[in-house]
Enzyme design. Structure first.
Site, PDB file in Angstrom:
ATOM      1  N   GLY A  47      30.381  62.556 -14.475  1.00  0.00           N
ATOM      2  CA  GLY A  47      31.023  62.147 -13.220  1.00  0.00           C
ATOM      3  C   GLY A  47      30.762  60.669 -13.018  1.00  0.00           C
ATOM      4  O   GLY A  47      31.623  59.806 -13.201  1.00  0.00           O
ATOM      5  N   ARG A  48      29.495  60.386 -12.718  1.00  0.00           N
ATOM      6  CA  ARG A  48      29.076  59.021 -12.396  1.00  0.00           C
ATOM      7  C   ARG A  48      29.537  57.994 -13.442  1.00  0.00           C
ATOM      8  O   ARG A  48      30.070  56.944 -13.092  1.00  0.00           O
ATOM      9  CB  ARG A  48      27.539  59.016 -12.329  1.00  0.00           C
ATOM     10  CG  ARG A  48      26.908  57.753 -11.823  1.00  0.00           C
ATOM     11  CD  ARG A  48      25.401  57.826 -12.030  1.00  0.00           C
ATOM     12  NE  ARG A  48      24.817  59.065 -11.566  1.00  0.00           N
ATOM     13  CZ  ARG A  48      24.414  59.286 -10.323  1.00  0.00           C
ATOM     14  NH1 ARG A  48      24.525  58.346  -9.416  1.00  0.00           N
ATOM     15  NH2 ARG A  48      23.885  60.450  -9.977  1.00  0.00           N
TER      16      ARG A  48
ATOM     17  N   CYS B 252      21.557  56.332  13.477  1.00  0.00           N
ATOM     18  CA  CYS B 252      20.357  56.445  14.295  1.00  0.00           C
ATOM     19  C   CYS B 252      19.125  56.881  13.508  1.00  0.00           C
ATOM     20  O   CYS B 252      18.360  57.717  13.942  1.00  0.00           O
ATOM     21  CB  CYS B 252      20.621  57.394  15.444  1.00  0.00           C
ATOM     22  SG  CYS B 252      21.881  56.725  16.524  1.00  0.00           S
TER      23      CYS B 252
ATOM     24  N   TYR C  78      29.663  59.495  -5.857  1.00  0.00           N
ATOM     25  CA  TYR C  78      28.749  60.075  -4.867  1.00  0.00           C
ATOM     26  C   TYR C  78      28.630  59.210  -3.617  1.00  0.00           C
ATOM     27  O   TYR C  78      27.554  59.112  -3.021  1.00  0.00           O
ATOM     28  CB  TYR C  78      27.370  60.353  -5.493  1.00  0.00           C
ATOM     29  CG  TYR C  78      27.463  61.213  -6.732  1.00  0.00           C
ATOM     30  CD1 TYR C  78      27.810  62.559  -6.628  1.00  0.00           C
ATOM     31  CD2 TYR C  78      27.246  60.694  -7.992  1.00  0.00           C
ATOM     32  CE1 TYR C  78      27.932  63.356  -7.755  1.00  0.00           C
ATOM     33  CE2 TYR C  78      27.369  61.480  -9.134  1.00  0.00           C
ATOM     34  CZ  TYR C  78      27.708  62.812  -9.004  1.00  0.00           C
ATOM     35  OH  TYR C  78      27.833  63.594 -10.120  1.00  0.00           O
TER      36      TYR C  78
END
Ligand SMILES: Cc1ncc(COP(=O)(O)O)c(C=O)c1O
Length: 407
Positions: A248-249, A325, A353
């Site tokens: 993938g990457r 936050c 990703y």
């Protein structure tokens, strides 16, 4: 994709390259992968639906997942999915039951996901090939062999085995070892059960360069290593499987660039270093959770400056942080000393990703994705919107305010 496929094909005559779509399942990217001749690895019904929406035939998709639902499996079979990568005994029984009810699985083939018991050198949260993993059938404790026997007894269309040892592998030793273990297992299954393995998939995992010190192997060398170790293990057995990989990457990370606009620049007293400068950007944890998940680093550069006047060449250490936050620390980097509000910064290697892991945390709409298409040689190229920015209405579209709570 072209380079990976060519490298893989150069090593062996029967190969199959799958694109692990979890890395980036933007429809445009799926369509590109399919048009380059890759199969699509989907890890959920949602990813399968995305592939179908991108025009990829189901038979060119493989379904993964360690906890697939019955409906998910049924949907995939009804669509005519090419392959299901079976993860556990319960799933085998579910598939057998569906098969009995439908009079077979059509053209869908099965492979067993194996846990080869190798420990890759990578972040523990992206290690999956060790014995202590939620994925697959363990080879060492006999589960994998029992699963094979069960498939044969049930008459299921098993064609081979799969493993995936981890992601962002800069040291390929675990991958080499896994290929060998998979090959040896296939030979044993032929000896013990007469099973002829037709498909061996060693997963994805090739790392990419995110920063200094990251030196991934060239894909040509990596393919040679993986193919050699797998074929070496089955030599003399008479087995002649198709070899598959599903990166993938390595296929999409370096194609992606994220642009952020700088908002506030704030210097505060900091223990040990005197002063820390926070550069806050209009994104963060929700569009790129990887720094928070595994301390990921990225190359960051300023690409445009909001103010005019002479640009400084001096740099200073800053902490680029998001607007969410939490501390939402993104990148500890050196940027031009006059970095200021309105400047645009780019973060490289964010094609994998990032968009696929994006959330609406703090109710921020997810950003748009623009595809830069390569032009014909000498041409200009073209920028096309492939995911529009999420609208405020979409953020609230799922909400139901019960009567009596509405004011
Ligand atoms: C089963 C499986 N295959 C392929 C991949 C793709 O890995 P990578 O992006 O590292 O190539 C993953 C990633 O988690 C995976 O779990």
């Amino acid at each position: 994709m072209r380079r990976y496929l060519a490298a893989f094909r150069a090593c062996y005559e029967s190969v199959e390259l799958n694109y692990a779509s979890k890395a980036n399942s933007t429809l445009a990217v799926l369509a590109i992968a399919a048009s380059e001749g890759l199969m699509i690895d989907v890890a959920s019904e949602g990813e399968l639906r995305a592939a179908l929406a991108a025009g990829v035939p189901a038979e060119r998709c493989h379904l993964h997942g360690n906890n697939k639902g019955r409906d998910e499996i049924l949907f995939a079979i009804e669509q005519g999915i090419g392959q299901i990568v079976v993860d556990h005994f319960g799933e085998l029984e579910t598939i057998a039951e569906i098969s009995a009810a439908r009079g077979g699985l059509g053209d869908t083939e099965l492979v067993l996901r194996l846990a080869p018991g190798v420990d890759p050198i990578t972040h523990e949260k992206i290690s999956t090939g060790q014995a202590d993993t939620k994925f697959g059938f363990n080879i060492a404790d006999g589960s994998a062999e029992r699963a094979l026997r069960r498939c044969l007894d049930l008459g299921l269309p098993l064609v081979g085995f799969h493993c995936h040892v981890g992601s962002q592998l800069l040291d390929p030793e675990a991958q080499r070892a896994a290929g060998e273990l998979l090959g040896r297992f296939a030979v044993r299954m032929k000896q013990h059960h007469g099973f002829e393995t037709r498909h061996l998939n060693v997963g994805g995992g090739l790392g990419v360069a995110y920063g200094e010190g990251d030196e991934p192997m060239e894909v040509e060398e990596y393919c040679r290593l993986v193919v050699q170790s797998t074929l070496g293990a089955i030599q003399g057995s008479g087995l002649k499987p198709t070899l598959a990989q599903e990166p993938g990457r390595a296929l999409v990370a370096e194609s992606g660039v994220t642009l952020y606009r700088v908002g506030v620049v704030k210097s505060v007293p900091a223990n040990g270093i005197g002063t820390r400068t926070y550069v806050s950007v209009d994104g963060g944890l929700a569009d790129n959770p990887r720094p928070a998940l595994y301390g990921s680093r990225y190359p960051v550069e300023r690409v445009s400056r909001a103010t005019s006047g002479t640009e400084t060449h001096a740099r200073r250490a800053v902490t680029v942080c998001g607007r969410h936050c939490e501390a939402d620390t993104l990148f500890e980097v050196r940027l031009p000393a006059d970095i200021g509000p309105g400047d645009l910064i780019q973060v490289l290697a964010t094609g994998a990703y990032n968009a696929s892991m994006a959330s609406n945390y703090n109710r921020y709409p997810r950003p748009a994705t623009v595809l830069i298409r390569e032009a014909d040689p000498g041409g200009e190229g073209e920028a096309v919107l492939v995911q529009r920015r999420e609208a405020w209405e979409e953020m609230l579209a799922r909400e139901i305010l019960p009567e009596g709570l509405a004011r």
